[in-house]
Enzyme design. Structure first.
Site, PDB file in Angstrom:
ATOM      1  N   GLU A 137       0.842  -1.199   0.000  1.00 40.27           N
ATOM      2  CA  GLU A 137       0.000   0.000   0.000  1.00 40.27           C
ATOM      3  C   GLU A 137       0.874   1.244   0.000  1.00 40.27           C
ATOM      4  O   GLU A 137       2.094   1.164   0.184  1.00 40.27           O
ATOM      5  CB  GLU A 137      -0.919  -0.014   1.226  1.00 40.27           C
ATOM      6  CG  GLU A 137      -1.896  -1.180   1.179  1.00 40.27           C
ATOM      7  CD  GLU A 137      -2.946  -1.109   2.262  1.00 40.27           C
ATOM      8  OE1 GLU A 137      -2.677  -0.516   3.315  1.00 40.27           O
ATOM      9  OE2 GLU A 137      -4.042  -1.659   2.044  1.00 40.27           O
ATOM     10  N   HIS A 259      -9.125  10.142   3.199  1.00 36.93           N
ATOM     11  CA  HIS A 259      -8.860   9.045   2.257  1.00 36.93           C
ATOM     12  C   HIS A 259      -9.137   9.572   0.861  1.00 36.93           C
ATOM     13  O   HIS A 259     -10.181  10.176   0.619  1.00 36.93           O
ATOM     14  CB  HIS A 259      -9.736   7.830   2.559  1.00 36.93           C
ATOM     15  CG  HIS A 259      -9.222   6.592   1.901  1.00 36.93           C
ATOM     16  ND1 HIS A 259      -9.321   6.384   0.548  1.00 36.93           N
ATOM     17  CD2 HIS A 259      -8.566   5.525   2.403  1.00 36.93           C
ATOM     18  CE1 HIS A 259      -8.745   5.231   0.253  1.00 36.93           C
ATOM     19  NE2 HIS A 259      -8.283   4.687   1.362  1.00 36.93           N
ATOM     20  N   ARG A 305      -1.124   9.058   1.223  1.00 35.17           N
ATOM     21  CA  ARG A 305      -2.515   9.497   1.056  1.00 35.17           C
ATOM     22  C   ARG A 305      -2.690  11.013   1.009  1.00 35.17           C
ATOM     23  O   ARG A 305      -3.529  11.513   0.269  1.00 35.17           O
ATOM     24  CB  ARG A 305      -3.346   8.985   2.228  1.00 35.17           C
ATOM     25  CG  ARG A 305      -3.657   7.555   2.084  1.00 35.17           C
ATOM     26  CD  ARG A 305      -4.454   7.088   3.240  1.00 35.17           C
ATOM     27  NE  ARG A 305      -4.643   5.656   3.053  1.00 35.17           N
ATOM     28  CZ  ARG A 305      -5.111   4.840   3.961  1.00 35.17           C
ATOM     29  NH1 ARG A 305      -5.458   5.312   5.130  1.00 35.17           N
ATOM     30  NH2 ARG A 305      -5.260   3.573   3.706  1.00 35.17           N
ATOM     31  N   HIS A 366     -11.089  10.319   7.082  1.00 32.76           N
ATOM     32  CA  HIS A 366     -10.897   8.875   7.219  1.00 32.76           C
ATOM     33  C   HIS A 366     -10.287   8.462   8.551  1.00 32.76           C
ATOM     34  O   HIS A 366     -10.705   7.485   9.149  1.00 32.76           O
ATOM     35  CB  HIS A 366      -9.987   8.428   6.076  1.00 32.76           C
ATOM     36  CG  HIS A 366      -9.768   6.962   5.994  1.00 32.76           C
ATOM     37  ND1 HIS A 366     -10.804   6.065   5.915  1.00 32.76           N
ATOM     38  CD2 HIS A 366      -8.615   6.223   5.975  1.00 32.76           C
ATOM     39  CE1 HIS A 366     -10.318   4.838   5.837  1.00 32.76           C
ATOM     40  NE2 HIS A 366      -8.995   4.903   5.884  1.00 32.76           N
ATOM     41  N   ARG A 401      -0.542   9.150   8.955  1.00 31.44           N
ATOM     42  CA  ARG A 401      -0.559   7.707   9.223  1.00 31.44           C
ATOM     43  C   ARG A 401      -0.251   6.934   7.944  1.00 31.44           C
ATOM     44  O   ARG A 401      -0.856   7.193   6.901  1.00 31.44           O
ATOM     45  CB  ARG A 401      -1.934   7.306   9.718  1.00 31.44           C
ATOM     46  CG  ARG A 401      -2.110   5.809   9.842  1.00 31.44           C
ATOM     47  CD  ARG A 401      -3.559   5.434  10.042  1.00 31.44           C
ATOM     48  NE  ARG A 401      -4.322   5.571   8.830  1.00 31.44           N
ATOM     49  CZ  ARG A 401      -5.094   4.610   8.319  1.00 31.44           C
ATOM     50  NH1 ARG A 401      -5.191   3.451   8.908  1.00 31.44           N
ATOM     51  NH2 ARG A 401      -5.775   4.821   7.221  1.00 31.44           N
TER      52      ARG A 401
HETATM   53  C1  LIG Z   1     -13.465   2.270   5.790  1.00 32.11           C
HETATM   54  C2  LIG Z   1     -12.223   2.125   6.596  1.00 32.11           C
HETATM   55  C3  LIG Z   1     -11.175   1.338   6.139  1.00 32.11           C
HETATM   56  C4  LIG Z   1     -10.015   1.195   6.904  1.00 32.11           C
HETATM   57  N1  LIG Z   1      -9.027   0.362   6.468  1.00 32.11           N
HETATM   58  C5  LIG Z   1      -7.954   0.133   7.269  1.00 32.11           C
HETATM   59  C6  LIG Z   1      -6.969  -0.838   6.915  1.00 32.11           C
HETATM   60  O1  LIG Z   1      -7.065  -1.505   5.899  1.00 32.11           O
HETATM   61  N2  LIG Z   1      -5.916  -1.007   7.758  1.00 32.11           N
HETATM   62  C7  LIG Z   1      -5.766  -0.301   8.915  1.00 32.11           C
HETATM   63  O2  LIG Z   1      -4.788  -0.492   9.641  1.00 32.11           O
HETATM   64  N3  LIG Z   1      -6.695   0.622   9.266  1.00 32.11           N
HETATM   65  C8  LIG Z   1      -7.782   0.830   8.492  1.00 32.11           C
HETATM   66  N4  LIG Z   1      -8.722   1.750   8.870  1.00 32.11           N
HETATM   67  C9  LIG Z   1      -8.577   2.405  10.166  1.00 32.11           C
HETATM   68  C10 LIG Z   1      -8.885   1.396  11.267  1.00 32.11           C
HETATM   69  O3  LIG Z   1      -9.984   0.614  10.852  1.00 32.11           O
HETATM   70  C11 LIG Z   1      -9.229   2.075  12.561  1.00 32.11           C
HETATM   71  O4  LIG Z   1      -8.252   3.006  12.897  1.00 32.11           O
HETATM   72  C12 LIG Z   1      -9.335   1.048  13.672  1.00 32.11           C
HETATM   73  O5  LIG Z   1     -10.243   0.043  13.302  1.00 32.11           O
HETATM   74  C13 LIG Z   1      -9.782   1.714  14.948  1.00 32.11           C
HETATM   75  O6  LIG Z   1     -10.060   0.714  15.875  1.00 32.11           O
HETATM   76  P1  LIG Z   1     -10.528   1.140  17.319  1.00 32.11           P
HETATM   77  O7  LIG Z   1     -10.700  -0.120  18.089  1.00 32.11           O
HETATM   78  O8  LIG Z   1      -9.638   2.178  17.860  1.00 32.11           O
HETATM   79  O9  LIG Z   1     -11.948   1.859  17.069  1.00 32.11           O
HETATM   80  P2  LIG Z   1     -13.308   1.351  16.346  1.00 32.11           P
HETATM   81  O10 LIG Z   1     -13.117   0.088  15.607  1.00 32.11           O
HETATM   82  O11 LIG Z   1     -13.820   2.513  15.623  1.00 32.11           O
HETATM   83  O12 LIG Z   1     -14.210   1.042  17.590  1.00 32.11           O
HETATM   84  C14 LIG Z   1     -14.667   2.079  18.433  1.00 32.11           C
HETATM   85  C15 LIG Z   1     -15.623   1.476  19.433  1.00 32.11           C
HETATM   86  O13 LIG Z   1     -15.944   2.431  20.422  1.00 32.11           O
HETATM   87  C16 LIG Z   1     -17.340   2.454  20.633  1.00 32.11           C
HETATM   88  N5  LIG Z   1     -17.673   3.762  21.193  1.00 32.11           N
HETATM   89  C17 LIG Z   1     -17.410   4.987  20.693  1.00 32.11           C
HETATM   90  N6  LIG Z   1     -17.840   5.939  21.533  1.00 32.11           N
HETATM   91  C18 LIG Z   1     -18.381   5.293  22.586  1.00 32.11           C
HETATM   92  C19 LIG Z   1     -19.002   5.720  23.786  1.00 32.11           C
HETATM   93  N7  LIG Z   1     -19.172   7.024  24.090  1.00 32.11           N
HETATM   94  N8  LIG Z   1     -19.459   4.790  24.646  1.00 32.11           N
HETATM   95  C20 LIG Z   1     -19.328   3.461  24.375  1.00 32.11           C
HETATM   96  N9  LIG Z   1     -18.750   2.992  23.255  1.00 32.11           N
HETATM   97  C21 LIG Z   1     -18.280   3.912  22.383  1.00 32.11           C
HETATM   98  C22 LIG Z   1     -17.912   2.138  19.281  1.00 32.11           C
HETATM   99  O14 LIG Z   1     -19.238   1.731  19.394  1.00 32.11           O
HETATM  100  C23 LIG Z   1     -16.958   1.039  18.838  1.00 32.11           C
HETATM  101  O15 LIG Z   1     -17.303  -0.180  19.458  1.00 32.11           O
HETATM  102  C24 LIG Z   1      -9.891   1.895   8.125  1.00 32.11           C
HETATM  103  C25 LIG Z   1     -10.928   2.691   8.574  1.00 32.11           C
HETATM  104  C26 LIG Z   1     -12.096   2.802   7.829  1.00 32.11           C
HETATM  105  C27 LIG Z   1     -13.211   3.655   8.334  1.00 32.11           C
END
Ligand SMILES: Cc1cc2nc3c(=O)[nH]c(=O)nc-3n(C[C@H](O)[C@H](O)[C@H](O)COP(=O)(O)OP(=O)(O)OC[C@H]3O[C@@H](n4cnc5c(N)ncnc54)[C@H](O)[C@@H]3O)c2cc1C
Length: 558
Positions: A137, A259, A305, A366, A401
């Site tokens: 990538e 993105h 990006r 993104h 990032r």
């Molecule tokens: C379309 C897309 C494609 C991507 N592709 C990639 C990729 O290929 N590779 C890569 O490394 N990264 C990728 N990313 C980025 C990556 O997916 C995210 O940075 C990562 O998944 C974040 O994980 P997280 O556990 O921090 O948060 P999330 O997976 O966003 O989870 C957040 C959690 O917090 C909960 N939450 C939020 N606020 C509250 C609250 N007040 N009370 C209770 N619960 C709450 C939500 O309900 C959820 O369960 C992508 C992102 C997107 C949107």
């Protein structure tokens, strides 16, 4: 700067309003994406763990991640090369010590995912053996991204979700939204510490006080602050806003990654076209069919990006075009369908056959590179409070990032937080009883339109004034508007019962303000932050993250 530390809720004294019961755990994890779920699985089984998720367990950014997870897994690749690529993308703002730790922990964390049952795409090598297929990538100098076709996040999230559900020591609270942190300072104690969180049960419509010895913010990013985003609705920066209100520093909030390629179709809600397409040779085209990326960067479509997003923004503005096009139709249709089944099917839903024609695309918000400042144990400024995943600022990403480093960061910092909690748990006593949530002085909202209107207004001006290209004037305009909205929402919050939309809006406004303040203080252009009035990178800002300090900040004792 912080002015919402003491709101009218919770109030001291006797509660006369509706209150919910109190919950008590060792570790309270707010959020159930890759970060929150891996932490829950890595904590020792003798700790009582609560996982709180504001929608169903698997909803969040992780579920939608397409590309994959970066780690050094091939003999021709090296840790040094992954470190160098990450530092290069971060444009002088990464913390090299953090980059080293995360990159070094990468291969083990991928192996840990395999042990949990995650299935990555494999291919037969020349000698006949099966090996994990690694994709390349933007910004990566090697093929080092392990993936599950083009739905990596779904595979990771659903597998980890099932594992967590099977854990007897983990209690799951779906459709519960954290409102604010409970701190010792708010209870009048001299030694501050995080003691839990108030959490609104969205079905029962009552707020519970959740006590815990350790609280972990794993609430994801804040891209919903922008009109166009690839993120699902949950990404409203709740963890960042809660930590800030509780006296934690936040850093690098000006670095929002846009993105470059989100599907452009009136009926498609935020569907991302994975960067892996460009990794496999897709070209960006103008409406007249001509290629333009080589004019902007020698790496063309494989440039980082920010470079690609700005080039598209520039060309769209120059031509007044509604979108540009991403074309991979020169590749074998069987290859496209095998490697990009999700993108292929989704495009077909909208009548676009990517094996024959280019896909219309636009940039969209993104990824939130900044967040709650934390150390290599994932500890924030507030004792007992940790931040992991997209909600945290660890120093890994710097000013930009690199693709697929974020899921890696979620996994590694979950591992580091679990190790720290395990180490110190025996010395941390249970928290005292919390004050119950009190709604005796608030009523049901009389005008929900205020919330809906302010949501729209905020996201529109953030897009127009604090988007891919900024200027001093645009930032000033945005600041005036955000100040007014913060005032209105504070009033509203003090008077009416909390609801999901109100809580999210309150957090979005807080985060918008932090983004604007950070963008104003960075008087240069670097990485993802581009200001027309300071178009050059200034060496004086090298290695200097933007750190915002709330009024109620006090340094943690060593
Ligand atoms: C379309 C897309 C494609 C991507 N592709 C990639 C990729 O290929 N590779 C890569 O490394 N990264 C990728 N990313 C980025 C990556 O997916 C995210 O940075 C990562 O998944 C974040 O994980 P997280 O556990 O921090 O948060 P999330 O997976 O966003 O989870 C957040 C959690 O917090 C909960 N939450 C939020 N606020 C509250 C609250 N007040 N009370 C209770 N619960 C709450 C939500 O309900 C959820 O369960 C992508 C992102 C997107 C949107």
């Amino acid at each position: 700067m912080s002015d919402e530390i003491m709101t009218t809720k919770p109030k001291g004294g006797k509660s006369a309003g509706r209150t919910g019961e109190e919950l008590d755990h060792d570790v309270l994890i707010l959020g159930s994406g890759a970060a929150g779920l891996s932490l829950a699985l890595r904590l020792p089984s003798d700790l009582r763990v609560a996982v709180v998720s504001k929608r169903e367990l698997t909803e969040g950014n992780t579920l939608y991640a397409q590309g994959g997870i970066s780690a050094v897994l091939h003999e021709t690749d090296s840790i040094t090369s992954h470190i160098e690529d990450t530092l290069d993308a971060g444009a002088g703002l990464c913390d090299p010590d953090v980059v080293k730790v995360v990159v070094e922990r990468g291969p083990d964390n991928v192996r840990w995912l395999l042990e949990q049952g995650v299935q990555f795409t494999r291919e037969r090598e020349a000698g006949g053996a099966l090996a994990y297929h690694l994709t390349r990538e933007g910004g990566h100098s090697h093929r080092r991204v392990v993936h599950a076709a083009d739905a990596t996040g779904r595979e990771v999230e659903t597998t980890l979700g099932e594992m967590v559900r099977a854990r007897p020591n983990v209690e799951i609270f779906e459709r519960h939204i954290a409102v604010d942190l409970i701190t010792a300072a708010k209870l009048g104690a001299a030694d501050n510490r995080c003691l839990g969180a108030y959490v609104l049960d969205l079905d029962a419509q009552r707020v519970r006080a959740c006590r815990a010895r350790f609280v972990v913010l794993a609430t994801g990013g804040a891209s919903k602050v922008y009109l166009f985003t690839t993120n699902p609705d949950v990404s409203t920066g709740d963890g960042i806003a809660m930590a800030w209100r509780s006296g934690c520093r936040v850093a690098n909030m000006e670095f929002i990654q846009f993105h470059p390629t989100c599907l452009y179709h009136p009926e498609a809600k935020s569907f991302l076209i994975t960067e892996a397409l460009r990794g496999e040779g897709a070209r960006l085209l103008l409406p007249d069919g001509s290629r333009f990326m080589p004019r902007f960067d020698e790496r063309a479509e494989l440039a980082p990006r920010d470079v690609v997003a700005r080039a598209i923004d520039h060309e769209m503005k120059r031509l007044g075009a509604e979108c540009v096009y991403l074309d991979i139709s020169h590749k074998d249709p069987a290859f496209i369908k095998e490697h990009f089944p999700t993108v292929y099917a989704r495009c077909l839903d909208f009548g676009i056959d990517m094996t024959r024609e280019p896909i219309p695309v636009v940039p969209a918000a993104h990824y939130t590179c900044g967040g709650v400042l934390c150390d290599l144990n994932a500890q924030t400024d507030l004792p007992g409070l940790y931040a992991i995943g997209e909600t945290a600022y660890t120093g890994l990403h710097g000013a930009n990032r690199m693709a697929s480093n974020s899921l890696l960061e979620c996994l590694v910092f979950a591992e580091l937080a679990a190790a720290h909690i395990r180490r110190i748990a025996p010395q941390v006593p249970p928290p005292p009883a919390a004050r119950p949530w009190d709604e005796s002085r608030v009523t049901d909202s009389d005008e929900e339109v205020v919330v809906a209107h302010n949501w729209d207004e905020l996201r529109r001006f953030m897009w127009d004034y604090v988007g891919i290209v900024r200027s001093n004037k645009r930032l000033e305009r945005a600041k005036r508007r955000v100040d007014l909205l913060r005032y209105e929402i504070r009033e509203y919050y003090s008077s009416f019962r909390v609801s999901n939309d109100l809580l999210e809006l309150r957090n979005l406004v807080e985060v918008a303000d932090l983004i604007i303040l950070s963008a104003q203080s960075r008087r240069e252009s670097r990485g993802l932050h581009y200001n027309l009035d300071f178009p050059k990178t200034d060496d004086a800002f090298q290695r200097k993250p933007t750190v915002l300090i709330p009024d109620n900040y006090s340094p943690r004792a060593p």
